[in-house]
Design an enzyme around this catalytic site. Structure first.
Site, PDB file in Angstrom:
ATOM      1  CB  ALA A  35      -0.833   0.067   1.633  1.00  0.00           C
TER       2      ALA A  35
ATOM      3  N   GLY B 254       0.809  -5.282  -0.006  1.00  0.00           N
ATOM      4  CA  GLY B 254      -0.839  -5.235  -0.586  1.00  0.00           C
ATOM      5  C   GLY B 254      -0.564  -5.983  -2.026  1.00  0.00           C
TER       6      GLY B 254
ATOM      7  CD  GLU C 137      -3.086  -8.503   1.631  1.00  0.00           C
ATOM      8  OE1 GLU C 137      -2.539  -6.904   1.843  1.00  0.00           O
ATOM      9  OE2 GLU C 137      -3.222  -8.645   3.074  1.00  0.00           O
TER      10      GLU C 137
ATOM     11  CD  GLU D 269       0.428  -5.994   5.288  1.00  0.00           C
ATOM     12  OE1 GLU D 269       1.690  -6.963   5.776  1.00  0.00           O
ATOM     13  OE2 GLU D 269      -0.284  -5.672   4.349  1.00  0.00           O
TER      14      GLU D 269
HETATM   15  N1  COA Z   1       4.513   2.903  -0.324  1.00  0.00           N
HETATM   16  C1  COA Z   1       4.895   4.160  -0.710  1.00  0.00           C
HETATM   17  N2  COA Z   1       6.186   4.983  -1.425  1.00  0.00           N
HETATM   18  C2  COA Z   1       6.639   3.562  -1.272  1.00  0.00           C
HETATM   19  C3  COA Z   1       6.787   2.360  -0.775  1.00  0.00           C
HETATM   20  C4  COA Z   1       5.289   2.127  -0.807  1.00  0.00           C
HETATM   21  N3  COA Z   1       4.998   1.089  -0.113  1.00  0.00           N
HETATM   22  N4  COA Z   1       7.460   1.242  -0.905  1.00  0.00           N
HETATM   23  C5  COA Z   1       8.533   2.208  -2.182  1.00  0.00           C
HETATM   24  N5  COA Z   1       7.856   3.403  -1.598  1.00  0.00           N
HETATM   25  C6  COA Z   1       8.876   4.600  -2.512  1.00  0.00           C
HETATM   26  C7  COA Z   1      10.195   4.876  -2.074  1.00  0.00           C
HETATM   27  O1  COA Z   1       9.862   6.150  -0.593  1.00  0.00           O
HETATM   28  C8  COA Z   1      11.058   5.759  -2.139  1.00  0.00           C
HETATM   29  O2  COA Z   1      10.573   7.270  -2.784  1.00  0.00           O
HETATM   30  P1  COA Z   1      11.407   7.978  -2.563  1.00  0.00           P
HETATM   31  O3  COA Z   1      12.933   8.091  -4.103  1.00  0.00           O
HETATM   32  O4  COA Z   1      11.009   9.676  -3.540  1.00  0.00           O
HETATM   33  O5  COA Z   1      11.792   8.295  -1.636  1.00  0.00           O
HETATM   34  C9  COA Z   1      11.033   5.054  -3.775  1.00  0.00           C
HETATM   35  O6  COA Z   1       9.863   3.898  -3.255  1.00  0.00           O
HETATM   36  C10 COA Z   1      11.796   3.814  -3.937  1.00  0.00           C
HETATM   37  O7  COA Z   1      11.972   3.093  -2.594  1.00  0.00           O
HETATM   38  P2  COA Z   1      13.091   2.709  -1.750  1.00  0.00           P
HETATM   39  O8  COA Z   1      12.517   2.473   0.017  1.00  0.00           O
HETATM   40  O9  COA Z   1      13.850   4.324  -1.572  1.00  0.00           O
HETATM   41  O10 COA Z   1      14.051   1.613  -2.137  1.00  0.00           O
HETATM   42  P3  COA Z   1      15.173   0.326  -1.099  1.00  0.00           P
HETATM   43  O11 COA Z   1      15.111  -0.822  -2.122  1.00  0.00           O
HETATM   44  O12 COA Z   1      16.083   1.398  -0.860  1.00  0.00           O
HETATM   45  O13 COA Z   1      13.776  -0.435  -0.155  1.00  0.00           O
HETATM   46  C11 COA Z   1      11.475  -1.496   0.362  1.00  0.00           C
HETATM   47  C12 COA Z   1      12.830  -0.987  -1.198  1.00  0.00           C
HETATM   48  C13 COA Z   1      10.582  -2.205  -0.474  1.00  0.00           C
HETATM   49  C14 COA Z   1      12.470  -2.794   1.122  1.00  0.00           C
HETATM   50  C15 COA Z   1      11.253  -0.043   1.338  1.00  0.00           C
HETATM   51  O14 COA Z   1      10.664   0.285   0.161  1.00  0.00           O
HETATM   52  C16 COA Z   1       9.908  -0.617   1.961  1.00  0.00           C
HETATM   53  O15 COA Z   1      10.328  -0.965   3.337  1.00  0.00           O
HETATM   54  N6  COA Z   1       8.544   0.029   1.524  1.00  0.00           N
HETATM   55  C17 COA Z   1       7.940  -0.286   2.518  1.00  0.00           C
HETATM   56  C18 COA Z   1       7.507  -1.470   1.903  1.00  0.00           C
HETATM   57  C19 COA Z   1       6.085  -2.403   3.412  1.00  0.00           C
HETATM   58  O16 COA Z   1       6.427  -1.922   4.379  1.00  0.00           O
HETATM   59  N7  COA Z   1       5.223  -2.228   2.260  1.00  0.00           N
HETATM   60  C20 COA Z   1       4.259  -2.741   2.926  1.00  0.00           C
HETATM   61  C21 COA Z   1       2.720  -1.373   3.655  1.00  0.00           C
HETATM   62  S1  COA Z   1       1.962  -1.366   4.215  1.00  0.00           S
END
Ligand code: COA
Length: 259
Positions: free
Chosen positions: A65, A110, A113, A133
């Site tokens: 999400a 998501g 999912e 989450e």
């Molecule tokens: N929602 C919104 N933005 C997201 C996102 C999410 N779920 N996942 C990644 N992004 C965005 C980041 O904020 C970043 O944007 P920015 O460049 O404007 O800062 C961009 O995508 C790249 O992500 P980044 O975190 O820099 O890449 P990474 O390779 O260092 O890490 C992840 C990748 C997937 C491990 C990390 O982004 C993450 O933990 N995301 C959230 C995952 C999560 O908790 N999902 C469940 C949500 S309920």
């Protein structure tokens, strides 16, 4: 059809939905949900579509999400968002045609999912899965507590969801979260091969098998067997059944028309 967040294509009976917000690793916001919903409506209506492929890009199937839009949500907003998530996941489940999640990169929250809501999951060796989450102080709300549990069993699902554990494609294969694991460079070709095989199968029988398998979670064995018997009989009213059996007797490949 115009979409903001997905690329929707149809070719030789195969519809493909590609999530297309690469700048945020395909994070799922309300626009994505609306686009998905509209694509599913089209797939249901279009008899020429035999199979659906859902995919992202090399780095992300979907990283969950959109957390940025979550931050200021009221409980009511969160409820509305998850309502939309569940509508699109339910639609994905209910298209009556087989769906394949073709996964490379992150499939988190998501995104995971959404892959779980597809019928078959094929993943590249760079795929990363998880329902993280809990680390945000919330829980999976797009059917993760149900669908992951059904695939891997209660003990493993609790461990993965309680710890918000991220796991790689090899572990996903061992757990039964994915059906197939392929090298990243082969993902597209292997997905296409699988989709083409499914597209050649009899659509009404496929749909019936899918419905019965989904129903099997909700009914007792006697009711399930009763439904299976009824549906088995019903399929003998289809042209595809006649074609399938005639082709077998004539020693040729069947050509199923979905009638
Ligand atoms: N929602 C919104 N933005 C997201 C996102 C999410 N779920 N996942 C990644 N992004 C965005 C980041 O904020 C970043 O944007 P920015 O460049 O404007 O800062 C961009 O995508 C790249 O992500 P980044 O975190 O820099 O890449 P990474 O390779 O260092 O890490 C992840 C990748 C997937 C491990 C990390 O982004 C993450 O933990 N995301 C959230 C995952 C999560 O908790 N999902 C469940 C949500 S309920």
């Amino acid at each position: 059809m115009e979409f903001k967040t997905i690329i929707y294509t149809k070719d030789s009976g195969i519809a493909t939905v590609q999530l297309n917000r690469p700048e945020v690793l395909n994070a799922i916001d309300e626009d994505v949900l609306l686009d998905l919903s509209r694509a599913m409506d089209d797939i249901v209506k279009d008899d020429d579509v035999r199979v659906l492929v859902v995919k992202g890009n090399k780095d992300a199937f979907a990283a969950g999400a959109d957390i940025k839009s979550f931050v200021d949500y009221s409980p009511r907003d969160a409820h509305e968002y998850i309502f939309q998530v569940q509508i699109s996941m339910n639609k994905l489940m209910a298209i009556g045609k087989p769906s394949i999640a073709s996964i490379s990169g992150y499939a988190l929250g998501g995104g995971c999912e959404m892959a779980l809501a597809c019928d078959i999951r094929i993943a590249a060796d760079n795929a990363v899965f998880g329902l993280p989450e809990i680390n945000l102080g919330i829980i999976p709300g797009g059917s993760g507590t149900l669908r992951l549990t059904r695939l891997v069993g209660e003990g493993k699902a609790k461990e993965l969801i309680f710890l918000g554990e991220i796991f790689n494609a090899k572990k996903a294969l061992e757990l039964g979260v994915i059906n197939r694991l392929v090298p990243l460079e082969d993902l597209e070709a292997e997905t296409a091969k699988l989709a083409r095989r499914l597209a050649r199968k009899p659509p009404i029988a496929l749909r019936t098998a899918k419905e019965l398998i989904q129903l099997s979670y909700d009914v007792d064995i006697h009711t399930g067997l009763m439904m299976e018997k009824e549906k088995f009989g019903y399929l003998f009213s289809t042209e595809d059944q006649r074609e399938g059996m005639l082709a077998f007797l004539e020693g040729r490949k069947a050509s199923f028309q979905g009638k």
